[in-house]
Design an enzyme around this catalytic site. Structure first.
Site, PDB file in Angstrom:
ATOM      1  N   CYS A  79       0.866  -1.172   0.000  1.00 62.63           N
ATOM      2  CA  CYS A  79       0.000   0.000   0.000  1.00 62.63           C
ATOM      3  C   CYS A  79       0.907   1.226   0.000  1.00 62.63           C
ATOM      4  O   CYS A  79       2.048   1.138  -0.448  1.00 62.63           O
ATOM      5  CB  CYS A  79      -0.960  -0.021   1.201  1.00 62.63           C
ATOM      6  SG  CYS A  79      -0.127   0.050   2.801  1.00 62.63           S
ATOM      7  N   LYS A  80       0.451   2.333   0.520  1.00 64.70           N
ATOM      8  CA  LYS A  80       1.263   3.557   0.516  1.00 64.70           C
ATOM      9  C   LYS A  80       2.462   3.449   1.455  1.00 64.70           C
ATOM     10  O   LYS A  80       3.590   3.678   1.049  1.00 64.70           O
ATOM     11  CB  LYS A  80       0.412   4.766   0.878  1.00 64.70           C
ATOM     12  CG  LYS A  80       1.184   6.077   0.895  1.00 64.70           C
ATOM     13  CD  LYS A  80       0.262   7.246   1.110  1.00 64.70           C
ATOM     14  CE  LYS A  80       0.995   8.555   1.310  1.00 64.70           C
ATOM     15  NZ  LYS A  80       2.019   8.874   0.348  1.00 64.70           N
TER      16      LYS A  80
END
Length: 126
Positions: A79-80
């Site tokens: 993810c981020k």
């Protein structure tokens, strides 16, 4: 009461997280690389070959897609910054997936390490 940070810390204690240095090899060896960010985040830039399945849909997509339902798939998630991927990895582990890894630091760490990123191509109107 637990916070989101508490849940992520608990998840990270139960999953396999690979460093950015190990991530490129993990991605190359993966059967599937899954970006669990939202579609707009994915479209702004993602790892080469990654598919986008947002965290909120992950369990449903993997349960209903025969290409993704084999529990022995080698999966790499990101993810981020790694929180959503850690929670997703724990969920998949609980579903019986045997080989799930998450990238420590997520997409941000990957990009900061100058690893390959697919960027959107804008049409040339000239």
């Amino acid at each position: 009461m637990k916070t989101a940070h508490d849940l992520v810390a608990e998840a990270k204690a139960q999953i396999t997280e690979v460093s950015v240095e190990e991530a490129e090899q993990a991605v190359q060896q993966a059967d599937v690389v899954i970006d669990v960010r939202e579609p707009d985040e994915y479209q702004a830039g993602h790892l080469p070959g990654a598919i986008n399945i947002p965290r909120g849909m992950l369990e449903f997509r993997l349960s209903n897609d025969t290409a993704l339902s084999a529990r022995d798939l080698n999966l790499v998630l990101y993810c981020k910054t790694s929180g959503r991927a850690a929670l997703s990895a724990l969920s998949l582990k609980n579903m019986g997936y045997l080989h799930v890894r998450s990238i420590a630091g997520g997409f941000d760490a990957w990009a900061e390490a100058d690893k390959p990123v697919v960027q959107p191509q804008m049409p040339d109107f000239e």
